[in-house]
Design a protein around this motif. Sequence first.
Motif: not given
Lengths: 176, 529, 438
Positions: C50, C52, C56, C233, C300
């Motif tokens: 995801r 950065r 995200g 995540n 996240f």
Amino acid sequence: MRTVAIHAVPEEQLTHVTFDATMEERISELLTHYPTRRAALLPVLWLCQERYGWIAPGVIEAVAARLGESPAFVQGVVTFYTMFYTSPPARYVLQVCKTLSCAVCGGRELLEHLKARLGIDLGERTQDGTFQLIGVQCLGACGSAPVIQINDDYYENLTIEQLDALVDELSQGKEA
Amino acid sequence: MPKVTIDGTVVEVPAGTNLIEAARQAGVAIPYFCYHPYLSIVGQCRICMVEIEGAPRLAIACATPVTDGMVVRSETSARVKEARDAVMEFLLANHPLDCPVCDQAGECLLQDHSFTEGRDTTHMVETRRTFPGLERRLLGPHIVQNQNRCIHCSRCIRFTQEISETAALTYKSRGNHAFIDTFDGQPFTDPFSACTADVCPVGALTIREFRFRKRAWKLRSTPSVCPGCSIGCNLWIDHHERTVYRFTPRENPAVNATWLCDFGRFLAESLNETHCLHPLHRVEGQLHRVSWGEAMRALALDVSAARTLRVVASANLSNETLFLARELFVRHLKGELVVPVHPGEPRRMKNGKGEWLYSRDAHPNSEGARRLGLELVDGERLARFLYGAADLTVILDPTAHPYLSTAEALQLLRVSPTLSLARTNHPTAEVASWLLPVASLASDEGTFTSSGGHVQRFQPAFSPAGEARPAWQILQLLARAMGVSALDLDSPAAVFAAMATKEKGFSGLEWERLGGGSPSTYREHQHVG
Amino acid sequence: MEPVLLRARGVPNSRHIDTYLAAGGYEGLKKALTMDPEAVTKEVLDSELRGRGGAGFPTGRKWTFVPKEHPGPKYLICNADESEPGTFKDREIIEYDPHLLIEGIAIASYAIRANTAYIYIRGEFVRWARILETAIAEARQRDILGASVMGSNYRLDVWVHRGAGAYICGEETSLIESLEGKRGFPRLKPPFPAVVGVFGKPTVVNNVETLACVPSILTRGAAWFASIGRPRNTGPKLYCVSGHVRRPGVYELPMGVTFREIIEEHCGGIRDGHTLKAFFPGGSSAPVMTPDQIDVKADFDACAEAGSMLGSGGVIVLDDSVDMVEAAANLAHFYAHESCGQCTPCREGSDWAMDILDRILEGHGRPEDPATLLRICQYASQGMTICPLGDAFALPISSIVKKFPYEFERHIAAATPRPPKKLPVLPWAGPRPGFDGQ
């Protein structure tokens, strides 16, 4: 590290700017990076600031003519970004980070110290034209707060003593 | 075409229409400040928030195209009301409350919305942001800037970038301290500069020539057509108590969208110049005031007695006047008639499709004259025309061509009797034996044919000054005095109807449908244009 | 965990291409070039990487939004405009491992079939822009970039483009406008950049750290990457810790360690004699968190559940010496300075909030101020603005008002009314001649 001093060309010499062969060559090279001429605006402005020390109105006109934009458009762009100098800067521009991490980790004290030591307030410059003090927003080096950027260079984890030594060195005319 | 429900009303609009325009058709006025139908959409002001069924967040109506089956709530949504209240509070946080001394008052979008929907309290107690030095600044020859009032809608900037293409205006600095400026503060000399004040929704940019001359709500607007060149821009004559105060653009996508060039716009004042108020007759070198009745009786005799008759018409006259002149002087009296045409300065205008239109000459109706089969002449041929001898010369418009005010022309006119229609002081008055007072465009009625071929109607704003009469009416009276009953037509509409049956160029056109519109149509009015 | 993104930190001469190649560099690109671009995207999609940069958003998903059959050029932009207060991770990657980033850029460009990539780097990073230019020149010399990437028939040019001092240019559409040579005004969305981006062409904008994750996903596989952290995540994460900890800095840790582990173990805890008062989990634009939330996982979803966000992973730690009203005022100054001024709620709201906070600190607070601040924040966020800068200033400031009400009350209780502003008064020059009443 050697921080290179800025040598700002006086405005009188920048009323009618024509780019010399070296500049022209670099601008032409920059133009190959982009499909539009306008996209080269920021890089060309950087080139001009490197060359003349600041972005005088005469420089704006020359850039606008070279890239086929209106001078008003170019000036609008120049004033949007904080790093283009629209008046001749001092030889060393001390850019003290004011944002949270620096502020709580000694940045505020550094700023107060600099103001007292140089006898100038934010936005002002010393009489001899050596230093100019500006407060800037986050420099992206919060882990090594407090941070000061002098011209192009970062100075991190600064103590007041280190800063004093740095200012001494720079004011003695040595390129630190 | 997609169907959309707005506050309960279902409308069908072309695909791609945004919600503001769709709502307008549904009779719902969604407020906006930065949106303008002829400028790009930026979504900056955020006042046009609407609720769309099924969407979690409010959307801005200006940037939302309709989709089939969309259900939109504007005035019927409490969420929308709250959001707009908040946006108004933000906008008014720094906007000075100086409406009583602001010249935009009465035609200010912010004031209008504040008046109808706004709240009378604010949470704002801080000192307002000001722009010292930019509070009463001449930005250019026609524009006065008060940056304190700016709500950062960027319409003026977009106008110079997208319409006039000079990109002469820009934001400088950023955030809440951004302000409107030209390059290095140089004069804003865009040939369309006053349009930036038109598009300015507030009093940040106002027109120097109009400031503080008349409150906007006192003005009455009459649809008319610009007399400045052959493009034929549509405009409103804004007037009060028989005085013209300004021209403002009237929407017409095919011609001038909602724009006017500075040259045409500032011709407005010239309509107030009326020096010739009564019919005058020269007897032994002295001009004597006569009545219309006397003048017409005497002229009827003079005109019928003239074996050679020559007529200088004008491309500034309406189709109706030119038609009557042709019928009377050429068809009936077998005289000679020319229409002088002066090229003038080149002008241009951008239509609603973004295409440039260029002027052909400095007259509003040269195309009409051409279509009526009249002989169009330049200065050179006009001189030759006047050089020949004639028993009577008729000048329908002394300002038809600059040649008419030269010493040479006056010398030629002195040779034989001259009848001239006149409104303002003009050298031809010195040599004319008859002077008949003629009304200005503001008191005339008729049609002009633009160089693009549009037959466009203009309406009378108020009755003529003194005893002046519109040109068409003078010709009608003359025809009546001479007993030419076929030309004794009592209105421009009647003249037009006669013309439409006879002339190919006008067949199929109906007077009532030739536009003009009523002054109350919201969108055509100042706010958008 | 062995470092992935920071493996070159401390390695001598780590920036040089030979050092990078010797450590197995550009193997990921070599492998990608043997695959279909769609297969590369699939691999990244499977890794659950995801973005950065702060939002995200799944990186692979973003890549799939680029219309495959679009004729004409497409672009990849690497967002190195690292300006979020508390964030200094991208600089670390460029400083020690510029080729890791370039390899990531090359793989991503290949996956979306872009032949030109730009690295938009913040103007202040002069040194790091030069490092990147040197590295690009090296890569070009070795035919890793250029007309024939690693001997394939894929062409890729990478250019460094410097910003000039504008936080807003980290927002992707504003960055695109800036790259096109304009004022950095965010665009209305839709259309999204993946469809209409820079120069009107499909464009993907990815953060430096995101792109630096890509080479190892290719070499070690999506499954390996996804095994770090927890589902949705995944992967290694750079946490930047600043403020009142003993050892501030950038730490590479598996996604999902707790803030307690980051602050207490890795950073050595709060400086002597003080205790934790508050921390921003993901740069200054994330709602502030309090000591009772220190066991929240730094990923996240966990941050979102805790009412905040992981953002860029810039953890700003504040101890008990900090006046939270001052902290809020400091941030308000930042956002008021950085608001582009385009849309009303952010332009007016950020300035207004700053004025209120300054007034409170000057000792002239009013009892209604916290409520007014919350109102400003409410209507400057949640879709009221063109871009997320409205949320960026509204969320932290409203969270401070909500979580530290007593600090505001303390200031306001001690406040005095603000004296009226002194206005200039015309000097009285005595009675004018003829003005003595006669």
